[in-house]
Design a protein around this motif. Structure first.
Motif, PDB file in Angstrom:
ATOM      1  N   SER A 146       0.980  -1.175   0.270  1.00 21.67           N
ATOM      2  CA  SER A 146       0.041  -0.113   0.133  1.00 21.67           C
ATOM      3  C   SER A 146       0.968   1.323   0.130  1.00 21.67           C
ATOM      4  O   SER A 146       2.186   1.154   0.185  1.00 21.67           O
ATOM      5  CB  SER A 146      -0.878   0.223   1.194  1.00 21.67           C
ATOM      6  OG  SER A 146      -0.208   0.096   2.412  1.00 21.67           O
ATOM      7  N   ALA A 147       0.201   2.277  -0.159  1.00 21.44           N
ATOM      8  CA  ALA A 147       0.861   3.712  -0.136  1.00 21.44           C
ATOM      9  C   ALA A 147       1.693   3.958   1.161  1.00 21.44           C
ATOM     10  O   ALA A 147       2.564   4.303   1.465  1.00 21.44           O
ATOM     11  CB  ALA A 147       0.130   4.848  -0.576  1.00 21.44           C
ATOM     12  N   SER A 148       0.888   3.438   2.398  1.00 24.72           N
ATOM     13  CA  SER A 148       1.350   3.886   3.586  1.00 24.72           C
ATOM     14  C   SER A 148       2.475   2.920   3.807  1.00 24.72           C
ATOM     15  O   SER A 148       3.290   3.294   4.417  1.00 24.72           O
ATOM     16  CB  SER A 148      -0.005   3.394   4.660  1.00 24.72           C
ATOM     17  OG  SER A 148      -0.350   2.027   4.459  1.00 24.72           O
ATOM     18  N   ALA A 151       5.356   4.426   2.060  1.00 25.46           N
ATOM     19  CA  ALA A 151       5.962   5.705   2.751  1.00 25.46           C
ATOM     20  C   ALA A 151       6.721   5.327   3.912  1.00 25.46           C
ATOM     21  O   ALA A 151       7.646   6.002   4.472  1.00 25.46           O
ATOM     22  CB  ALA A 151       4.671   6.699   2.969  1.00 25.46           C
ATOM     23  N   ALA A 152       6.123   4.383   4.814  1.00 26.09           N
ATOM     24  CA  ALA A 152       6.761   4.104   6.052  1.00 26.09           C
ATOM     25  C   ALA A 152       8.126   3.459   6.011  1.00 26.09           C
ATOM     26  O   ALA A 152       9.054   3.818   6.666  1.00 26.09           O
ATOM     27  CB  ALA A 152       5.818   3.102   6.800  1.00 26.09           C
ATOM     28  N   ASP A 225       5.255   3.302  15.178  1.00 25.42           N
ATOM     29  CA  ASP A 225       4.093   3.955  14.312  1.00 25.42           C
ATOM     30  C   ASP A 225       4.265   3.322  12.888  1.00 25.42           C
ATOM     31  O   ASP A 225       3.445   3.103  12.182  1.00 25.42           O
ATOM     32  CB  ASP A 225       4.184   5.226  14.600  1.00 25.42           C
ATOM     33  CG  ASP A 225       3.955   5.793  15.736  1.00 25.42           C
ATOM     34  OD1 ASP A 225       3.258   5.240  16.603  1.00 25.42           O
ATOM     35  OD2 ASP A 225       4.154   7.039  16.188  1.00 25.42           O
ATOM     36  N   ALA A 226       5.590   3.341  12.348  1.00 20.55           N
ATOM     37  CA  ALA A 226       5.857   2.859  11.028  1.00 20.55           C
ATOM     38  C   ALA A 226       5.179   1.526  10.726  1.00 20.55           C
ATOM     39  O   ALA A 226       4.795   1.244   9.644  1.00 20.55           O
ATOM     40  CB  ALA A 226       6.999   3.126  10.630  1.00 20.55           C
ATOM     41  N   GLY A 229       1.367   1.460  11.390  1.00 18.74           N
ATOM     42  CA  GLY A 229       0.598   2.150  10.501  1.00 18.74           C
ATOM     43  C   GLY A 229       1.132   2.060   8.900  1.00 18.74           C
ATOM     44  O   GLY A 229       0.337   2.616   8.159  1.00 18.74           O
ATOM     45  N   GLY A 230       2.086   1.251   8.945  1.00 17.07           N
ATOM     46  CA  GLY A 230       2.651   1.198   7.551  1.00 17.07           C
ATOM     47  C   GLY A 230       2.488  -0.276   6.934  1.00 17.07           C
ATOM     48  O   GLY A 230       2.072  -0.825   6.367  1.00 17.07           O
ATOM     49  N   TRP A 231       3.870  -1.127   7.439  1.00 16.37           N
ATOM     50  CA  TRP A 231       4.115  -2.370   6.833  1.00 16.37           C
ATOM     51  C   TRP A 231       3.421  -3.429   7.484  1.00 16.37           C
ATOM     52  O   TRP A 231       3.710  -4.916   6.865  1.00 16.37           O
ATOM     53  CB  TRP A 231       5.630  -2.595   6.709  1.00 16.37           C
ATOM     54  CG  TRP A 231       6.344  -2.655   7.861  1.00 16.37           C
ATOM     55  CD1 TRP A 231       6.487  -3.937   8.711  1.00 16.37           C
ATOM     56  CD2 TRP A 231       7.140  -1.960   8.590  1.00 16.37           C
ATOM     57  NE1 TRP A 231       7.249  -3.641   9.748  1.00 16.37           N
ATOM     58  CE2 TRP A 231       7.877  -2.379   9.638  1.00 16.37           C
ATOM     59  CE3 TRP A 231       7.521  -0.323   8.199  1.00 16.37           C
ATOM     60  CZ2 TRP A 231       8.462  -1.761  10.623  1.00 16.37           C
ATOM     61  CZ3 TRP A 231       8.490   0.399   9.151  1.00 16.37           C
ATOM     62  CH2 TRP A 231       8.868  -0.374  10.304  1.00 16.37           C
TER      63      TRP A 231
END
Length: 250
Positions: A146-148, A151-152, A225-226, A229-231
């Protein structure tokens, strides 16, 4: 605090330094069948857990652990396990270090030391004797990122293969996988909570200065948080047992 210090503290509770549980590590290492009296090398060994587990189940082997900054805890654990005279540690750049060929080459979670996955596989081949075995582990995508997640990780979709791409890359370098493991969500969660939790515990209980405390807590929070909220559920990890078939004796 520099990045190496943070990394060492983050792995205090999880010295395997990869999202792989202790039982699965032993199972993976158990697939290796080196000759009696063989030699092993761990490229980018970190805490040295993979190499030490191999030596524990192969009492006739000796090994070398290579890392640009070796934690004292790796040396201490080897001594406690009675491996002090069978393992040699070298603080060096794994991408340029050389000491002949080995019966087993380990490289788990250290492809960044060489560049990317193809560079790591090329380095493994350089250190492996003809017909030897390797145990390699690297990051993969579990699904389209995903984009998140991108980004992470500050990554692009091309930075990591999927599992099929990882296996294909090993075959393109003259290896044949005999066994593999993809890390479970539980293994990932244990690894990431251990990573951030070790920093939090150190910051609140052992940090010598307020500045160190704040830096360790900040590193834990940013990483947590990464991850959450990310991977999480998108980034995977695969570990493969490989046979050299390109130069194997007929």
């Amino acid at each position: 605090m520099d990045r190496a210090q943070i990394f060492d503290i983050a792995h205090l509770r999880h010295p395997i330094a990869a999202p792989v549980g202790p039982e699965q590590l032993r199972h993976l290492v158990g697939w290796l069948s080196p000759p009696t009296g063989g030699r092993a090398v761990d490229l980018g060994c970190g805490e040295g857990e993979w190499l030490q587990e191999l030596l524990l189940i192969q009492p006739g082997m000796t090994g070398v652990g290579i890392d640009h900054m070796l934690p004292a805890s790796a040396v201490d654990r080897a001594a406690q396990r009675g491996l002090g005279d069978r393992v040699r540690w070298a603080e060096a750049d794994a991408a340029t270090w050389s000491d002949g060929r080995f019966d087993v080459v380990l490289c788990v979670g250290a492809s960044h030391a060489f560049g990317r996955l193809p560079d790591m596989l090329a380095a493994v081949r350089t250190h492996l004797r003809p017909g030897g075995q390797a145990l390699v582990g690297d990051t993969i995508w579990e699904d389209s990122p995903s984009a998140s997640a991108l980004a992470a990780l500050e990554a692009s979709p091309e930075d990591f293969p999927d599992l099929a791409g990882f296996v294909q890359a090993t075959r393109e370098h003259g290896f044949e996988p005999s066994y593999g493991h993809t890390s479970t969500l539980a293994e990932w969660d244990d690894y990431e909570f251990s990573w951030t939790g070790s920093l939090v515990d150190w910051a609140l209980r052992e940090a010598p200065t307020t500045e160190d405390r704040d830096q360790a807590l900040a590193a834990a929070r940013v990483h947590r948080d990464a991850w959450l909220g990310g991977w999480r559920r998108q980034l995977g990890f695969a570990t493969l047992v490989l046979h050299d078939v390109a130069t194997a004796p007929s």
